[in-house]
Write an enzyme that holds these catalytic residues in place. Structure first.
Site, mmCIF file in Angstrom:
data_model
loop_
_atom_site.group_PDB
_atom_site.id
_atom_site.type_symbol
_atom_site.label_atom_id
_atom_site.label_comp_id
_atom_site.label_asym_id
_atom_site.label_seq_id
_atom_site.Cartn_x
_atom_site.Cartn_y
_atom_site.Cartn_z
ATOM 1 N N ASP A 229 42.753 36.849 35.826
ATOM 2 C CA ASP A 229 41.379 38.485 35.823
ATOM 3 C C ASP A 229 41.861 39.912 35.729
ATOM 4 O O ASP A 229 41.781 40.773 36.452
ATOM 5 C CB ASP A 229 40.916 38.141 37.006
ATOM 6 C CG ASP A 229 39.383 36.574 35.734
ATOM 7 O OD1 ASP A 229 39.735 36.521 35.727
ATOM 8 O OD2 ASP A 229 38.449 36.556 37.274
ATOM 9 N N LYS B 219 33.228 42.132 38.578
ATOM 10 C CA LYS B 219 32.506 42.128 37.684
ATOM 11 C C LYS B 219 32.379 40.246 36.585
ATOM 12 O O LYS B 219 32.168 39.399 38.150
ATOM 13 C CB LYS B 219 34.745 41.405 36.004
ATOM 14 C CG LYS B 219 35.116 39.773 36.815
ATOM 15 C CD LYS B 219 34.635 38.445 36.628
ATOM 16 C CE LYS B 219 35.172 37.376 36.893
ATOM 17 N NZ LYS B 219 35.071 36.213 36.760
ATOM 18 N N ALA C 37 35.604 38.015 40.929
ATOM 19 C CA ALA C 37 37.255 38.518 40.600
ATOM 20 C C ALA C 37 37.703 39.613 41.874
ATOM 21 O O ALA C 37 38.438 40.433 41.939
ATOM 22 C CB ALA C 37 37.416 39.052 39.184
HETATM 23 P P1 ATP Z 1 37.921 34.618 39.850
HETATM 24 O O1 ATP Z 1 36.689 35.047 39.791
HETATM 25 O O2 ATP Z 1 39.474 35.931 40.005
HETATM 26 O O3 ATP Z 1 38.363 33.275 40.341
HETATM 27 P P2 ATP Z 1 37.126 34.419 42.851
HETATM 28 O O4 ATP Z 1 36.077 35.671 42.770
HETATM 29 O O5 ATP Z 1 35.747 33.162 42.236
HETATM 30 O O6 ATP Z 1 38.037 35.027 41.489
HETATM 31 P P3 ATP Z 1 38.246 35.668 44.833
HETATM 32 O O7 ATP Z 1 37.379 36.126 45.730
HETATM 33 O O8 ATP Z 1 39.041 36.123 44.033
HETATM 34 O O9 ATP Z 1 37.694 34.691 43.687
HETATM 35 O O10 ATP Z 1 39.453 35.053 45.665
HETATM 36 C C1 ATP Z 1 39.768 33.472 45.186
HETATM 37 C C2 ATP Z 1 40.124 32.924 46.257
HETATM 38 O O11 ATP Z 1 41.676 34.164 46.868
HETATM 39 C C3 ATP Z 1 40.014 32.950 47.838
HETATM 40 O O12 ATP Z 1 39.926 32.088 48.582
HETATM 41 C C4 ATP Z 1 40.980 33.966 49.523
HETATM 42 O O13 ATP Z 1 40.894 33.500 50.211
HETATM 43 C C5 ATP Z 1 41.911 34.285 48.468
HETATM 44 N N1 ATP Z 1 42.511 35.426 48.196
HETATM 45 C C6 ATP Z 1 43.566 36.473 48.610
HETATM 46 N N2 ATP Z 1 43.747 37.632 48.837
HETATM 47 C C7 ATP Z 1 42.382 38.045 48.444
HETATM 48 C C8 ATP Z 1 41.194 39.296 48.117
HETATM 49 N N3 ATP Z 1 42.475 39.997 48.554
HETATM 50 N N4 ATP Z 1 40.351 39.403 48.420
HETATM 51 C C9 ATP Z 1 39.855 38.343 48.014
HETATM 52 N N5 ATP Z 1 40.020 36.652 48.095
HETATM 53 C C10 ATP Z 1 41.214 36.925 48.598
#
Ligand code: ATP
Length: 296
Positions: free
Chosen positions: A136, A11, A100
């Site tokens: 999210d 997203k 996300a």
């Molecule tokens: P958001 O936009 O919801 O805040 P994000 O894109 O910033 O999410 P993610 O990529 O979801 O962040 O990762 C956040 C943390 O979650 C990372 O530090 C990662 O190590 C951990 N994590 C746990 N499981 C997963 C997964 N399946 N995919 C990605 N990251 C994961």
């Protein structure tokens, strides 16, 4: 059916406003979220027992630290399922990027298991359970275009938008969402979104007005702490992407292009300028009708 493949789409936030701090420590947000084509592929395969998660990106945590594991645990505990599941994640969404990616994987696991095991949960049930895993996750279950409130988990779907192309860049640094919210100071915000105006612009499909209304108050924190993101916005603008915006708490930045050709041209320029950096042409994606591929 013993195996199922689900697309877990990323997203972006077209607007993001912080309305205040809540007694529970979370911030009250108002954000327009949009699914994009970029996706991980999550393969679920029935196993004898237990939950096993493997990911193509070796940096991702395994076991309980992976949100996909926790999504499976939640579903299995709820229904007292004794069988096991093997989860394989082909990771294309940059990690800790404001896209996300983890929440999308969790949503894919919940939707996939609901189907694989015929659990009969409605989308509303999945949204309620998804909120237990992360703010999210409900949006990732619903998809398309939506206005989210609360911690981001209260979702009001908006009509699908026309095909809009964009270029997404993830600079080579990771940003913790918690760190950005912790350092958010409303008085430092110079530009807040006009959420109503954006909803109207999306409904009429007026690209110029959509671009004019892009705004994210978390830029006030991330751009100050990570000047490389500010610099990236400038470079993207010079590459023909007007008013690029950070997604979520960053550090990913997207720029909306006139059409696919313009997006591809801008992406080529950016790739040449920033070798090794994640640069991807993508497009806004409607709410999902059917995203499963069943395998026997
Ligand atoms: P958001 O936009 O919801 O805040 P994000 O894109 O910033 O999410 P993610 O990529 O979801 O962040 O990762 C956040 C943390 O979650 C990372 O530090 C990662 O190590 C951990 N994590 C746990 N499981 C997963 C997964 N399946 N995919 C990605 N990251 C994961």
């Amino acid at each position: 059916m013993e195996k199922i493949q689900v697309k877990a789409r990323a997203k972006i936030n077209l607007t993001l406003d912080v309305l205040g701090k809540r007694p529970d420590g979370y911030h009250e947000v108002e954000t327009i979220m949009q699914t994009i084509e970029l996706h991980d592929v999550v393969v679920l395969e029935e196993a004898e027992h237990g939950i096993d998660v493997t990911a193509s990106n070796p940096l991702l945590p395994g076991g309980e630290s992976n949100i996909a594991y926790r999504a499976a645990r939640l579903m299995m505990d709820e229904f007292g399922i004794k069988k096991g599941i093997r989860i394989r994640i082909d990771k294309n969404i940059p990690v800790a990027a404001g896209l996300a990616g983890g929440s999308a994987d969790a949503a894919a696991v919940m939707k996939g298991l609901n189907r694989l095991w015929g659990l009969g949960l409605s989308q509303e049930d999945l949204l309620t359970k998804g909120a237990l895993l992360g703010s999210d996750v409900p949006f990732c279950i619903r998809g398309g275009t939506a206005l989210a409130r609360g911690r981001g988990e209260i979702i009001h779907s908006l009509p699908d938008v026309p095909e809009i192309w964009l270029v997404l860049v993830k600079p080579s640094l990771e940003v913790s969402t918690a760190e950005i919210y912790k350092n958010f100071r409303p008085e430092r915000v110079t530009r807040r979104p006009d959420t109503r105006a954006m909803i109207n612009a999306l409904q009429t499909g007026d690209l110029r007005r959509i671009i004019e209304n892009l705004a994210n108050v978390l830029e006030s924190v991330t751009l100050e702490r990570y000047p490389a993101v500010l610099q990236l916005k400038r470079v993207m603008e010079e590459s023909g992407l007007p008013m690029p915006l950070m997604s979520g708490s960053g550090p990913s930045v997207f720029g909306i292009a006139e059409d696919r050709v313009a997006a591809e041209k801008a992406a080529e320029r950016l790739k040449a300028q920033m070798p090794g950096v994640f640069v991807e042409v993508s497009r806004m994606y409607p709410a999902e009708q059917q995203e499963f591929r069943e395998k026997r």
